[in-house]
Design an enzyme around this catalytic site. Structure first.
Site, mmCIF file in Angstrom:
data_model
loop_
_atom_site.group_PDB
_atom_site.id
_atom_site.type_symbol
_atom_site.label_atom_id
_atom_site.label_comp_id
_atom_site.label_asym_id
_atom_site.label_seq_id
_atom_site.Cartn_x
_atom_site.Cartn_y
_atom_site.Cartn_z
ATOM 1 N N HIS A 60 0.834 -1.202 0.000
ATOM 2 C CA HIS A 60 0.000 0.000 0.000
ATOM 3 C C HIS A 60 0.867 1.249 0.000
ATOM 4 O O HIS A 60 2.072 1.192 0.270
ATOM 5 C CB HIS A 60 -0.971 -0.008 1.192
ATOM 6 N N HIS A 62 1.863 3.782 1.757
ATOM 7 C CA HIS A 62 2.235 4.458 2.992
ATOM 8 C C HIS A 62 3.758 4.500 3.003
ATOM 9 O O HIS A 62 4.404 3.502 2.675
ATOM 10 C CB HIS A 62 1.721 3.692 4.227
ATOM 11 N N ASP A 64 6.177 4.177 5.013
ATOM 12 C CA ASP A 64 7.062 3.165 5.618
ATOM 13 C C ASP A 64 7.197 1.915 4.733
ATOM 14 O O ASP A 64 8.124 1.131 4.913
ATOM 15 C CB ASP A 64 6.602 2.790 7.045
ATOM 16 N N HIS A 65 6.315 1.759 3.728
ATOM 17 C CA HIS A 65 6.358 0.552 2.894
ATOM 18 C C HIS A 65 7.008 0.768 1.527
ATOM 19 O O HIS A 65 7.260 -0.190 0.808
ATOM 20 C CB HIS A 65 4.939 -0.025 2.727
ATOM 21 N N HIS A 137 -7.244 -1.562 5.899
ATOM 22 C CA HIS A 137 -6.306 -0.585 6.466
ATOM 23 C C HIS A 137 -6.852 0.820 6.182
ATOM 24 O O HIS A 137 -7.921 0.949 5.581
ATOM 25 C CB HIS A 137 -4.934 -0.831 5.815
ATOM 26 N N ASP A 208 -0.422 -3.825 5.912
ATOM 27 C CA ASP A 208 -0.954 -3.508 7.231
ATOM 28 C C ASP A 208 -2.454 -3.781 7.224
ATOM 29 O O ASP A 208 -3.129 -3.485 6.238
ATOM 30 C CB ASP A 208 -0.755 -2.031 7.539
ATOM 31 N N HIS A 266 6.188 -5.760 11.520
ATOM 32 C CA HIS A 266 5.564 -4.435 11.626
ATOM 33 C C HIS A 266 5.266 -4.133 13.101
ATOM 34 O O HIS A 266 4.151 -3.814 13.497
ATOM 35 C CB HIS A 266 4.276 -4.379 10.782
HETATM 36 ZN ZN LIG Z 1 3.021 0.336 7.869
HETATM 37 ZN ZN LIG Z 2 0.061 1.496 6.541
#
Ligand SMILES: [Zn+2]
Ligand SMILES: [Zn+2]
Length: 303
Positions: A60, A62, A64-65, A137, A208, A266
């Site tokens: 996705h 975001h 952090d990914h 999510h 997530d 995570h």
């Molecule tokens: Zn995340």
């Molecule tokens: Zn996320």
């Protein structure tokens, strides 16, 4: 088949945990699931070359990914990579790369493709495929599964000898499903010497997501389920609100799906000590490991 946890933190990295990234090594090929900041240096720490990296799957949009994609692509260009690289992910991924090319002047000098992944079949390869399913999510997010194809049944060596098959290439032909002719003119069929077909291994990567029981059929009988566990049980409300899972919730999915093994990843940066998370998950599903950066999990065949 081996899963290598390159980054096991969620949201914020810590000195011990890098942002989400899991490399799956499968017969000489490496597939990367998520590419958080630092993924490329974790590759180097682990001593894995980038040469065998063929596919990247992003769950996705975001930070952090996918914050590691730019650095990784710059490095691959500097290393003069020539092999193609396929990237799969949600619709916003093409815009993300568009911005990198337009605004940051990313000039990858190797061929790469951005492919929109949707629930269902994502890519079919020789001997395995990758499929996706939606999770729940705060933005659209996909779980991915690597599913190996069915393998031929076990070869019964003694039976083959009894039937007079000489050791050598005919063994291989039978294993490939071919009828063979013996030196005396007789024939032997694969079904004479092979057991019933064996199922291929399945690895599911699920992050997530808030606790999401509809994903259970997708995780069913997985050899390894990698599931997010952002929080411990005392933060269940926070997990609900921020659309993440707790350790016991992840373990509940693993138990309901009858997976062989669960790895939690995570992990929120607030947990320097993960013993509570481990304990809470193991109370529900004993075969749980809290993943650490650079940890490897071998996924063996179970016959
Ligand atoms: Zn995340
Ligand atoms: Zn996320």
């Amino acid at each position: 088949m081996r899963a290598i946890f390159l980054g096991t933190s969620g949201g914020i990295p810590t000195p011990r945990r890098s942002l989400p990234a899991v490399a799956l090594m499968h017969e000489g090929e490496i597939m990367l699931f998520d590419c958080g900041e630092g993924a490329q240096t974790q590759f180097m720490r682990k001593g894995i070359g980038f040469g065998r990296l063929t596919k990247i799957f992003i769950t996705h949009i975001h930070g952090d990914h996918l914050s590691g994609l730019m650095g990784l692509f710059m490095t691959l260009t500097m290393l003069e990579r020539e092999a193609p690289l396929e990237v799969y992910g949600p619709p916003g991924l093409a815009e993300f790369f568009g911005s990198l090319e337009r605004d940051i002047k990313l000039r990858a000098r190797f061929p790469y493709s951005i492919n929109v992944a949707a629930p269902g079949m994502v890519v079919r390869c020789d001997g395995f495929h990758v499929e996706a399913a939606p999770v729940n999510h705060s933005v659209p997010c996909l779980a991915f599964a690597v599913q190996e194809s069915v393998r031929p049944g076990k070869f019964d060596l003694d039976r083959a000898r009894e039937l007079g098959v000489p050791e050598g290439p005919l063994f291989g032909s039978l294993q490939k499903g071919e009828i063979v002719t013996l030196p005396d003119g007789g024939t032997v069929s694969p079904s004479d010497v092979l057991g019933p077909p064996r199922k291929g291994r399945r690895v599911v990567y699920c992050t997530d997501t808030v606790y999401h029981p509809p994903i259970i059929p997708f995780c069913r009988d997985a050899d390894l389920l990698i599931h997010e566990s952002m929080f411990a049980e005392d933060m269940k409300d926070e997990a609900r609100m921020r659309k993440h899972s707790t350790a016991a919730e992840a373990a509940g999915i693993a138990r309901a799906a009858g997976v062989r093994r669960l790895a939690l990843t995570h992990i929120s940066a607030r947990y320097l000590d993960t013993s509570d998370i481990q304990e809470q998950a193991r109370a529900v599903f004993p075969e749980t490991t809290v993943a650490r950066d650079l940890m490897e999990i071998e996924i063996p065949y179970i016959d």
